[in-house]
Design a protein around this motif. Sequence first.
Motif, PDB file in Angstrom:
ATOM      1  N   LEU A 107     -13.185   2.796  -6.067  1.00 23.26           N
ATOM      2  CA  LEU A 107     -12.420   2.522  -7.277  1.00 23.26           C
ATOM      3  C   LEU A 107     -12.070   3.846  -7.941  1.00 23.26           C
ATOM      4  O   LEU A 107     -12.962   4.598  -8.340  1.00 23.26           O
ATOM      5  N   ALA A 108     -10.792   4.134  -8.016  1.00 20.25           N
ATOM      6  CA  ALA A 108     -10.347   5.401  -8.599  1.00 20.25           C
ATOM      7  C   ALA A 108     -10.451   5.359 -10.125  1.00 20.25           C
ATOM      8  O   ALA A 108     -10.147   4.342 -10.751  1.00 20.25           O
ATOM      9  N   THR A 109     -10.852   6.482 -10.701  1.00 20.38           N
ATOM     10  CA  THR A 109     -10.940   6.612 -12.151  1.00 20.38           C
ATOM     11  C   THR A 109     -10.389   7.970 -12.552  1.00 20.38           C
ATOM     12  O   THR A 109     -10.207   8.858 -11.716  1.00 20.38           O
ATOM     13  N   GLY A 110     -10.147   8.129 -13.849  1.00 17.21           N
ATOM     14  CA  GLY A 110      -9.750   9.427 -14.406  1.00 17.21           C
ATOM     15  C   GLY A 110      -8.506  10.010 -13.771  1.00 17.21           C
ATOM     16  O   GLY A 110      -7.524   9.303 -13.513  1.00 17.21           O
ATOM     17  N   ALA A 111      -8.562  11.308 -13.500  1.00 16.76           N
ATOM     18  CA  ALA A 111      -7.409  12.033 -12.956  1.00 16.76           C
ATOM     19  C   ALA A 111      -7.015  11.515 -11.579  1.00 16.76           C
ATOM     20  O   ALA A 111      -5.832  11.457 -11.243  1.00 16.76           O
TER      21      ALA A 111
ATOM     22  N   PHE B  33       0.830  -1.198   0.000  1.00 13.05           N
ATOM     23  CA  PHE B  33       0.000   0.000   0.000  1.00 13.05           C
ATOM     24  C   PHE B  33       0.865   1.248   0.000  1.00 13.05           C
ATOM     25  O   PHE B  33       2.052   1.197   0.302  1.00 13.05           O
ATOM     26  N   VAL B  34       0.229   2.354  -0.333  1.00 13.38           N
ATOM     27  CA  VAL B  34       0.809   3.677  -0.101  1.00 13.38           C
ATOM     28  C   VAL B  34      -0.243   4.488   0.637  1.00 13.38           C
ATOM     29  O   VAL B  34      -1.443   4.241   0.496  1.00 13.38           O
ATOM     30  N   ARG B  35       0.215   5.419   1.430  1.00 16.42           N
ATOM     31  CA  ARG B  35      -0.709   6.314   2.138  1.00 16.42           C
ATOM     32  C   ARG B  35      -1.128   7.438   1.208  1.00 16.42           C
ATOM     33  O   ARG B  35      -0.357   7.895   0.369  1.00 16.42           O
ATOM     34  N   ASP B  36      -2.361   7.872   1.377  1.00 15.47           N
ATOM     35  CA  ASP B  36      -2.886   9.038   0.676  1.00 15.47           C
ATOM     36  C   ASP B  36      -3.771   9.764   1.666  1.00 15.47           C
ATOM     37  O   ASP B  36      -4.927   9.377   1.881  1.00 15.47           O
ATOM     38  N   GLY B  37      -3.215  10.752   2.325  1.00 13.80           N
ATOM     39  CA  GLY B  37      -3.956  11.455   3.365  1.00 13.80           C
ATOM     40  C   GLY B  37      -4.303  10.497   4.483  1.00 13.80           C
ATOM     41  O   GLY B  37      -3.446   9.784   4.999  1.00 13.80           O
ATOM     42  N   ASP B  38      -5.601  10.408   4.812  1.00  7.67           N
ATOM     43  CA  ASP B  38      -6.025   9.529   5.894  1.00  7.67           C
ATOM     44  C   ASP B  38      -6.306   8.107   5.419  1.00  7.67           C
ATOM     45  O   ASP B  38      -6.670   7.244   6.205  1.00  7.67           O
ATOM     46  N   GLY B  39      -6.123   7.848   4.131  1.00  7.51           N
ATOM     47  CA  GLY B  39      -6.455   6.538   3.577  1.00  7.51           C
ATOM     48  C   GLY B  39      -5.254   5.777   3.055  1.00  7.51           C
ATOM     49  O   GLY B  39      -4.109   6.214   3.167  1.00  7.51           O
ATOM     50  N   TRP B  40      -5.558   4.622   2.482  1.00  9.96           N
ATOM     51  CA  TRP B  40      -4.552   3.745   1.908  1.00  9.96           C
ATOM     52  C   TRP B  40      -4.916   3.481   0.449  1.00  9.96           C
ATOM     53  O   TRP B  40      -6.092   3.429   0.099  1.00  9.96           O
ATOM     54  N   VAL B  41      -3.914   3.299  -0.376  1.00 13.90           N
ATOM     55  CA  VAL B  41      -4.134   2.999  -1.791  1.00 13.90           C
ATOM     56  C   VAL B  41      -3.555   1.614  -2.069  1.00 13.90           C
ATOM     57  O   VAL B  41      -2.409   1.325  -1.701  1.00 13.90           O
TER      58      VAL B  41
ATOM     59  N   ASP C 254      -4.993   8.405 -12.103  1.00 13.95           N
ATOM     60  CA  ASP C 254      -3.659   8.772 -12.584  1.00 13.95           C
ATOM     61  C   ASP C 254      -2.772   9.229 -11.433  1.00 13.95           C
ATOM     62  O   ASP C 254      -1.605   8.837 -11.336  1.00 13.95           O
ATOM     63  N   ARG C 255      -3.315  10.057 -10.555  1.00 19.34           N
ATOM     64  CA  ARG C 255      -2.545  10.558  -9.407  1.00 19.34           C
ATOM     65  C   ARG C 255      -2.157   9.418  -8.465  1.00 19.34           C
ATOM     66  O   ARG C 255      -1.004   9.297  -8.051  1.00 19.34           O
ATOM     67  N   LEU C 256      -3.121   8.543  -8.169  1.00 12.41           N
ATOM     68  CA  LEU C 256      -2.846   7.436  -7.252  1.00 12.41           C
ATOM     69  C   LEU C 256      -1.912   6.407  -7.883  1.00 12.41           C
ATOM     70  O   LEU C 256      -1.057   5.836  -7.206  1.00 12.41           O
ATOM     71  N   TRP C 257      -2.060   6.188  -9.194  1.00  9.29           N
ATOM     72  CA  TRP C 257      -1.163   5.265  -9.896  1.00  9.29           C
ATOM     73  C   TRP C 257       0.279   5.763  -9.787  1.00  9.29           C
ATOM     74  O   TRP C 257       1.205   4.983  -9.578  1.00  9.29           O
ATOM     75  N   GLN C 258       0.473   7.056  -9.922  1.00  2.00           N
ATOM     76  CA  GLN C 258       1.814   7.638  -9.777  1.00  2.00           C
ATOM     77  C   GLN C 258       2.367   7.362  -8.380  1.00  2.00           C
ATOM     78  O   GLN C 258       3.540   7.029  -8.219  1.00  2.00           O
TER      79      GLN C 258
END
Length: 156
Positions: A114-118, A67-75, A121-125
Amino acid sequence: MAGIRSLARRLGGAAWFANTGRILVPADRLVGRLTGGRVVALGIVPSLLLTTTGRRSGQPRTQPLLFVRDGDGWVVTGSNWGQTHQPAWALNLLANPRATVTVKGRQVPVEAHLATGAERDRLWQLVTTEWPPYEAYVKRAGGRDIHVFRLTPTKS
């Protein structure tokens, strides 16, 4: 540990590494359970235990994931080590987005998006910066769209 992590990141895109990783997942799941989620992936990469509800069985299903952190969540990503089909846990989240993550021994109820679009892209990076072999997994999966989920803590 940094040297082992660097080596894993360099070798991670090789098919033999993915095959070995898939074989070791049950052992990793067991170690995660025995340590209450404090040790996952031998501490080499940031990992959590994701417990979903089986879409057919209705039973809890636990999977160790990078995982990676994204603010208060996990990706997390449904890369399935570069296989051509989606992993069962990702399909479970699509059917029922409520789940639990266990990180460093702490259980947190989450809702998956489920992330989509921009946003995707940001989370994939973010995830490919942490684990560059994901790019090789996309190629090995024949260009299959790899699901990217953001897991957000919930109150219950």
